[in-house]
Motif scaffolding. Structure first.
Motif, short mmCIF file in Angstrom:
data_model
loop_
_atom_site.label_atom_id
_atom_site.label_comp_id
_atom_site.label_asym_id
_atom_site.label_seq_id
_atom_site.Cartn_x
_atom_site.Cartn_y
_atom_site.Cartn_z
N ASP A 112 -3.16 8.24 4.26
CA ASP A 112 -4.32 7.77 5.02
C ASP A 112 -5.05 6.65 4.29
O ASP A 112 -5.52 5.70 4.91
CB ASP A 112 -5.29 8.93 5.28
CG ASP A 112 -4.79 9.88 6.35
OD1 ASP A 112 -3.90 9.48 7.12
OD2 ASP A 112 -5.28 11.02 6.40
N ASP A 113 -5.13 6.78 2.93
CA ASP A 113 -5.74 5.70 2.13
C ASP A 113 -4.96 4.40 2.32
O ASP A 113 -5.56 3.33 2.48
CB ASP A 113 -5.76 6.08 0.65
CG ASP A 113 -6.69 7.23 0.33
OD1 ASP A 113 -7.66 7.44 1.07
OD2 ASP A 113 -6.43 7.93 -0.67
N ALA A 114 -3.63 4.50 2.26
CA ALA A 114 -2.78 3.31 2.38
C ALA A 114 -2.98 2.64 3.73
O ALA A 114 -3.16 1.41 3.81
CB ALA A 114 -1.32 3.70 2.18
N ARG A 115 -2.98 3.43 4.78
CA ARG A 115 -3.14 2.87 6.12
C ARG A 115 -4.53 2.27 6.31
O ARG A 115 -4.69 1.22 6.93
CB ARG A 115 -2.86 3.95 7.16
CG ARG A 115 -1.37 4.29 7.28
CD ARG A 115 -1.14 5.48 8.18
NE ARG A 115 0.27 5.60 8.54
CZ ARG A 115 0.80 6.68 9.07
NH1 ARG A 115 0.05 7.75 9.30
NH2 ARG A 115 2.08 6.71 9.39
N PHE A 170 0.83 -1.20 0.00
CA PHE A 170 0.00 0.00 0.00
C PHE A 170 0.87 1.26 0.00
O PHE A 170 0.53 2.25 -0.66
CB PHE A 170 -0.93 -0.02 1.22
CG PHE A 170 -1.85 -1.20 1.26
CD1 PHE A 170 -3.05 -1.18 0.55
CD2 PHE A 170 -1.53 -2.33 1.98
CE1 PHE A 170 -3.90 -2.28 0.58
CE2 PHE A 170 -2.37 -3.43 2.00
CZ PHE A 170 -3.57 -3.40 1.30
N LEU A 171 1.98 1.22 0.71
CA LEU A 171 2.87 2.36 0.73
C LEU A 171 3.54 2.57 -0.63
O LEU A 171 3.81 3.70 -1.03
CB LEU A 171 3.93 2.18 1.81
CG LEU A 171 3.41 2.23 3.26
CD1 LEU A 171 4.54 1.94 4.23
CD2 LEU A 171 2.77 3.57 3.57
N ASP A 193 3.42 5.90 -2.88
CA ASP A 193 4.65 6.54 -3.37
C ASP A 193 4.59 6.86 -4.86
O ASP A 193 5.31 7.75 -5.34
CB ASP A 193 5.83 5.60 -3.09
CG ASP A 193 7.17 6.30 -3.20
OD1 ASP A 193 7.27 7.45 -2.73
OD2 ASP A 193 8.11 5.71 -3.75
N THR A 194 3.73 6.17 -5.61
CA THR A 194 3.68 6.35 -7.06
C THR A 194 2.38 6.95 -7.57
O THR A 194 2.31 7.40 -8.72
CB THR A 194 3.91 5.00 -7.76
OG1 THR A 194 2.92 4.06 -7.33
CG2 THR A 194 5.29 4.44 -7.43
#
Length: 249
Positions: free
Chosen positions: A140-143, A127-128, A132-133
């Protein structure tokens, strides 16, 4: 500014104190000297108790050997058989590793009991990497997307964590930490029992996980570093001194 603990490996030439040899080994990495901004420290002190174990463990029967270093002053005094440093041949790595293994086996069993009842989850690293891309994908979306996976939710519930406040990162993500292979999990984490996060080898090379990294989100770099450092320390000749040093940089 940051703090770290480095294991310094040195030999003791006749007529020189180990502390002086450690100082000489550290000197090329002085941020206040020739190394400048490329240095590793601006202040250091011998301190084996900065690690959770409370110092290196001495082999039974050798606790009073004059080559054992006890320079730091831990609160409450030294734990039995612990020290700041000693020749490799006087140190007991096996006892601490065995104790760590027992704890890891129990921890793995708890995780496995949860994981067997849910679909495999994706590590936060994935997700990170998207964050990053993809400019439209926030941290917040990734977490959130990582946390909302059924296995992660079950883990949060089982551990009694606050789902609204917990923020897993690359190091604390249970999917990364446990993975799905028991033996590899135990090998990875027992390798962290003896080495410190940084290592100054006998030939004067300063190394840490960054030397094993292929990119920002390469969490396996920590595993590669600790396994390499663990094997290096394990295989040192018995007369090489290992000294734990607390550094400020």
């Amino acid at each position: 500014m940051a703090h770290a603990t480095v294991t310094v490996c040195v030999t003791e030439p006749p007529g020189r104190a180990v502390v002086d040899v450690v100082a000489a080994a550290l000197e090329p990495f002085d941020m206040n000297g020739a190394a400048g901004a490329e240095g590793r420290w601006d202040h250091w002190q011998i301190n084996g108790t900065a690690r959770p174990s409370g110092g290196l463990l001495i082999r039974q029967g050798w606790e009073n050997d004059p080559r054992v270093l006890r320079i730091s002053q831990p609160p409450g005094g030294w734990l039995p058989g612990r020290c700041d440093g000693a020749p490799r041949g006087l140190l007991d790595f096996d006892t601490d590793r065995a104790a760590a293994r027992r704890k890891l086996e129990m921890s793995w069993a708890e995780w496995d009991d949860i994981a067997r009842h849910h679909p495999p989850a994706r590590p936060i690293e994935e997700f990170l990497s998207r964050y990053d891309t993809d400019p439209a994908y926030s941290l917040d979306d990734a977490r959130r997307d990582h946390r909302d996976q059924p296995l992660i939710q079950a883990f949060i519930t089982a551990r009694g964590l606050d789902a609204e406040r917990i923020f897993f990162n690359e190091a604390t993500d249970p999917v990364y930490r446990y993975g799905y292979d028991r033996n590899w999990y135990i090998r990875r984490l027992t390798a962290r029992e003896i080495p410190t996060p940084e290592l100054l080898t006998l030939d004067g090379t300063w190394t840490d996980y960054a030397d094993f990294s292929t990119g920002m989100f390469d969490m396996a770099a920590h595993d590669r570093y600790y396994i390499a450092a663990d094997e290096y320390l394990q295989n040192l000749p018995p007369d090489v001194h290992l000294v734990r040093v607390y550094i400020h940089c």
